[in-house]
Design an enzyme around this catalytic site. Structure first.
Site, mmCIF file in Angstrom:
data_model
loop_
_atom_site.group_PDB
_atom_site.id
_atom_site.type_symbol
_atom_site.label_atom_id
_atom_site.label_comp_id
_atom_site.label_asym_id
_atom_site.label_seq_id
_atom_site.Cartn_x
_atom_site.Cartn_y
_atom_site.Cartn_z
ATOM 1 N N THR A 433 -8.924 1.803 2.005
ATOM 2 C CA THR A 433 -9.406 2.251 0.704
ATOM 3 C C THR A 433 -10.664 3.113 0.727
ATOM 4 O O THR A 433 -11.351 3.229 1.736
ATOM 5 C CB THR A 433 -9.623 1.092 -0.300
ATOM 6 O OG1 THR A 433 -10.736 0.319 0.089
ATOM 7 C CG2 THR A 433 -8.417 0.208 -0.402
ATOM 8 N N THR A 451 -6.422 4.132 -2.340
ATOM 9 C CA THR A 451 -6.072 3.587 -1.036
ATOM 10 C C THR A 451 -4.721 4.063 -0.513
ATOM 11 O O THR A 451 -3.833 4.405 -1.301
ATOM 12 C CB THR A 451 -6.048 2.043 -1.115
ATOM 13 O OG1 THR A 451 -5.739 1.499 0.160
ATOM 14 C CG2 THR A 451 -5.013 1.562 -2.114
ATOM 15 N N ASP A 480 0.688 -5.577 1.599
ATOM 16 C CA ASP A 480 -0.171 -6.403 0.758
ATOM 17 C C ASP A 480 0.607 -7.518 0.070
ATOM 18 O O ASP A 480 0.014 -8.408 -0.532
ATOM 19 C CB ASP A 480 -0.888 -5.545 -0.291
ATOM 20 C CG ASP A 480 -2.175 -4.928 0.238
ATOM 21 O OD1 ASP A 480 -2.580 -5.276 1.361
ATOM 22 O OD2 ASP A 480 -2.775 -4.095 -0.461
ATOM 23 N N SER A 505 -3.708 -6.735 -5.043
ATOM 24 C CA SER A 505 -4.768 -5.925 -4.446
ATOM 25 C C SER A 505 -6.097 -6.654 -4.550
ATOM 26 O O SER A 505 -6.272 -7.569 -5.365
ATOM 27 C CB SER A 505 -4.861 -4.583 -5.172
ATOM 28 O OG SER A 505 -5.997 -3.854 -4.751
ATOM 29 N N SER A 506 -7.046 -6.231 -3.718
ATOM 30 C CA SER A 506 -8.427 -6.707 -3.826
ATOM 31 C C SER A 506 -9.350 -5.638 -4.401
ATOM 32 O O SER A 506 -10.554 -5.879 -4.525
ATOM 33 C CB SER A 506 -8.950 -7.119 -2.450
ATOM 34 O OG SER A 506 -8.199 -8.168 -1.919
ATOM 35 N N GLY A 528 -12.542 -1.899 1.783
ATOM 36 C CA GLY A 528 -12.789 -3.022 2.680
ATOM 37 C C GLY A 528 -11.767 -4.127 2.654
ATOM 38 O O GLY A 528 -12.075 -5.256 3.042
ATOM 39 N N GLY A 529 -10.514 -3.859 2.179
ATOM 40 C CA GLY A 529 -9.510 -4.913 2.156
ATOM 41 C C GLY A 529 -9.958 -6.066 1.284
ATOM 42 O O GLY A 529 -10.601 -5.888 0.245
#
Length: 626
Positions: A433, A451, A480, A505-506, A528-529
């Site tokens: 991302t 992302t 994901d 998603s984060s 950063g995931g």
């Protein structure tokens, strides 16, 4: 060196005196080199004469922080930031600038985002907050066994990522077109001019891109990507090499002229499907019908109240399928119910007592995330509404689980007292991302996280014409989803693979407002995931609770847990802090945590309203504005 007053209130009397803050000499030099294009109809993109970015993929390069008065653009690469700033100077809106930034990022930061991926955009027009969902969707031909091998076991993550299997329908371009129809001021086609010019004229390979290419192995297996990113001897192009991408320029010209349908139908769509389905080892199931049928969504932003330093705030983030706003809201809400809520920084760092409480709150938030959060078009929220996870009485109940030592377990809760029918999703990797924050001079602001998931996505580069070098990379966003569709008892995982579904998603684009006046105070976010949640929360805490300017908040060392070990950014915390956390039962992992935070914050300087901007020293981003 000049001290500025920083305030999240309208009047300077409520401000705090902070450490010396120097508006960036670097930005002055960059703006002088770039020049300001003429405003209005006559605007044409002018390629900036920018130096090669000094930072590499590891280590920290000091950023000075920035101050602007009328507008600000914060993005992950100076060339992308400059394109957005030029659009704003030409009379464009925040959305216009975001489109220009994203198209340049596709070229200069291909490992992180691009037209082959998706994005969440949180927008404020001075009256309301809108959440534009450009998340990728699963092809209609997939099922919940997509990432299981012939024995019914989950595939190794690396095996699942590389190839067509992991590719979802890209959503960023369609979503940006939807936002532009509502909030754009400049013509759609003009917003592509910066990226087209840079793709044709070339850009200097940065240290970060070079380093990532050097460590990458799977990308070399794709003939198109290998010919573009690497020399004949297999080594990546050196830092400073001028890299041209005429294929991407041609694709962007088509999208500029025809709109998003140029990506979702015709030669580009055919090239995407061909690339996905023809992978020699790991083909995917994406079809032309999947591309033609993609629709972005406008969702209701997830906003909640939060108190910080005797200020009543309203924090707005992205609702599911993102888990970011709920997890951040729970972490901040749980902290607020402990003595650590008002704990100051010690020697400019969070102390062990505070870090312990933060980690325990995070474990509870991530347990709820694993249990409940998924695409709302497929999964009903607990107790009938997602905000139930942020209700005061629910957080009161959860806060009672926070103790002086690490709890052996961090169970998911039961909002509304209703047991969950879902199985908890097992932990698995999340990557990638880029983040963009923009405020324009017209009363609009946005936070957009974008992302292609892992670094270089699925390692597939799409080209419509083999005689033209370059192209664009496809996402691996389907990884994901939970690889495991159900638990041993047969209970389904909420975030399992289903046709047409958007993976959890984060990403955490965040806008902060004064609750009573409605005035925008802050735009922030990070790549950063799964650690996006912690990176963004840290910056919010730094600005809102510890009174730091955004650059100082971003500069703070990173920390966080996904439920297991407590991760601390390597080399940033004293041994005494590590030992104190271990004595409380934590397994501490000191590790690199390369966030890519961007933030813009309203404040006061010399009694005048300004925007303070910050960009992560761990990456290449800068802030520009007037």
């Amino acid at each position: 060196m000049t001290k500025h007053t920083f305030s999240l209130h309208r009047t300077p009397t409520n401000g705090r005196r902070l450490r010396p803050f120097l508006p960036a000499l670097l930005i002055a030099l960059l703006l002088a080199a770039c020049g300001a294009p003429p405003a209005g109809r006559g605007w044409a993109y002018r390629a900036p004469d920018l130096p090669v970015q000094p930072e590499s993929a590891s280590g920290i390069t000091d950023k000075p922080g920035w101050t602007t008065r009328h507008f600000a653009v914060a993005a992950a690469n100076p060339l992308a930031t400059d394109a957005g700033a030029q659009v704003l100077r030409a009379g464009g809106s925040a959305v216009d600038a975001a489109i220009a930034v994203q198209m340049v990022l596709t070229l200069v930061e291909p490992q992180s985002s691009g037209i082959g991926g998706g994005a969440f955009l949180l927008h404020h027009d001075g009256r309301r907050v809108q959440a534009f969902d450009g998340r990728e969707t699963a092809p209609t031909a997939v099922n919940e066994k997509l990432f299981l091998d012939t024995d019914g076991q989950p595939l190794p993550f690396a095996q699942a990522v590389v190839g067509g299997r992991s590719v979802g329908v890209p959503g960023a371009v369609a979503m940006l077109a939807q936002a532009h129809r509502q909030h754009g001021r400049l013509p759609w086609a003009r917003l592509f001019e910066p990226a087209i010019a840079l793709a044709e004229q070339g850009f200097a390979v940065s240290p970060r891109l070079h380093t990532l290419l050097q460590g990458e192995t799977a990308l070399r297996q794709d003939p198109v990507a290998a010919a573009y990113f690497y020399r004949a001897d297999g080594q990546p192009h050196p830092v400073g090499h001028v890299l041209r991408n005429p294929e991407l320029a041609a694709v962007l010209r088509a999208i500029a002229a025809q709109g998003p349908q140029a990506l979702y139908s015709g030669p580009v769509a055919q090239a995407i499907v061909r690339k996905v389905q023809a992978h020699p080892v790991n083909p995917g199931r994406l079809s032309l019908d999947d591309l033609a049928g993609y629709r972005p969504k406008e969702r209701e932003a997830l906003c909640h109240e939060h108190a910080a330093a005797q200020r009543a705030l309203r924090l707005c983030g992205f609702p599911p399928p993102s888990s970011g706003a709920i997890a951040i809201g729970q972490i901040l809400g749980l902290l607020a119910r402990t003595p650590q809520a008002t704990a100051p920084l010690a020697n400019s760092l969070p102390g062990p007592d505070w870090l312990h409480t933060y980690a325990e709150a995070s474990r509870l938030a991530f347990a709820d995330r694993a249990q409940y959060l998924a695409d709302p078009d497929f999964v009903a929220p607990p107790a009938g509404r997602w905000s139930s996870l942020l209700d005061a009485h629910y957080l009161d109940e959860r806060a009672r689980l926070l103790g002086p030592a690490r709890s052996p377990q961090a169970p998911a809760g039961q909002p509304g007292g209703v047991p969950s029918a879902w199985a908890a999703m097992p932990e698995q990797p999340e990557y990638g991302t880029s983040h963009i924050s923009i405020v324009d001079g017209l009363g609009n602001a946005l936070a957009m996280t974008t992302t292609i998931e892992a670094g270089f996505g699925a390692r597939l580069m799409v080209s419509t014409d083999p005689t033209r070098p370059g192209g664009f990379l496809l996402n691996n966003q389907l990884t994901d989803f939970s690889f495991v569709p159900a638990d041993a008892q047969g209970r389904p995982v909420a975030n399992r693979v289903e046709p047409g579904k958007r993976p959890r998603s984060s990403m955490s684009p965040t806008l902060v407002f004064d609750r009573d006046s409605g005035q925008l105070l802050m735009s922030a976010g990070s790549p950063g995931g799964a650690l996006i949640i912690h990176f963004t929360a840290k910056t919010l805490l730094g600005v809102l609770h510890w009174g730091l300017l955004p650059q100082a908040a971003i500069d703070l060392p990173n920390f966080g847990t996904l439920g297991g070990p407590l991760m601390l950014e390597a080399g940033r915390f004293p041994a005494t802090t590590v030992q104190a956390l271990q004595q409380r039962g934590h397994t501490v992992s000191e590790t690199p945590m390369p966030s890519g935070l961007q933030a813009i914050v309203r404040g006061q300087a010399h009694g005048e309203p300004v925007w303070f901007g910050g960009a992560d020293p761990r990456r290449e981003g800068v802030v520009m504005g007037d």
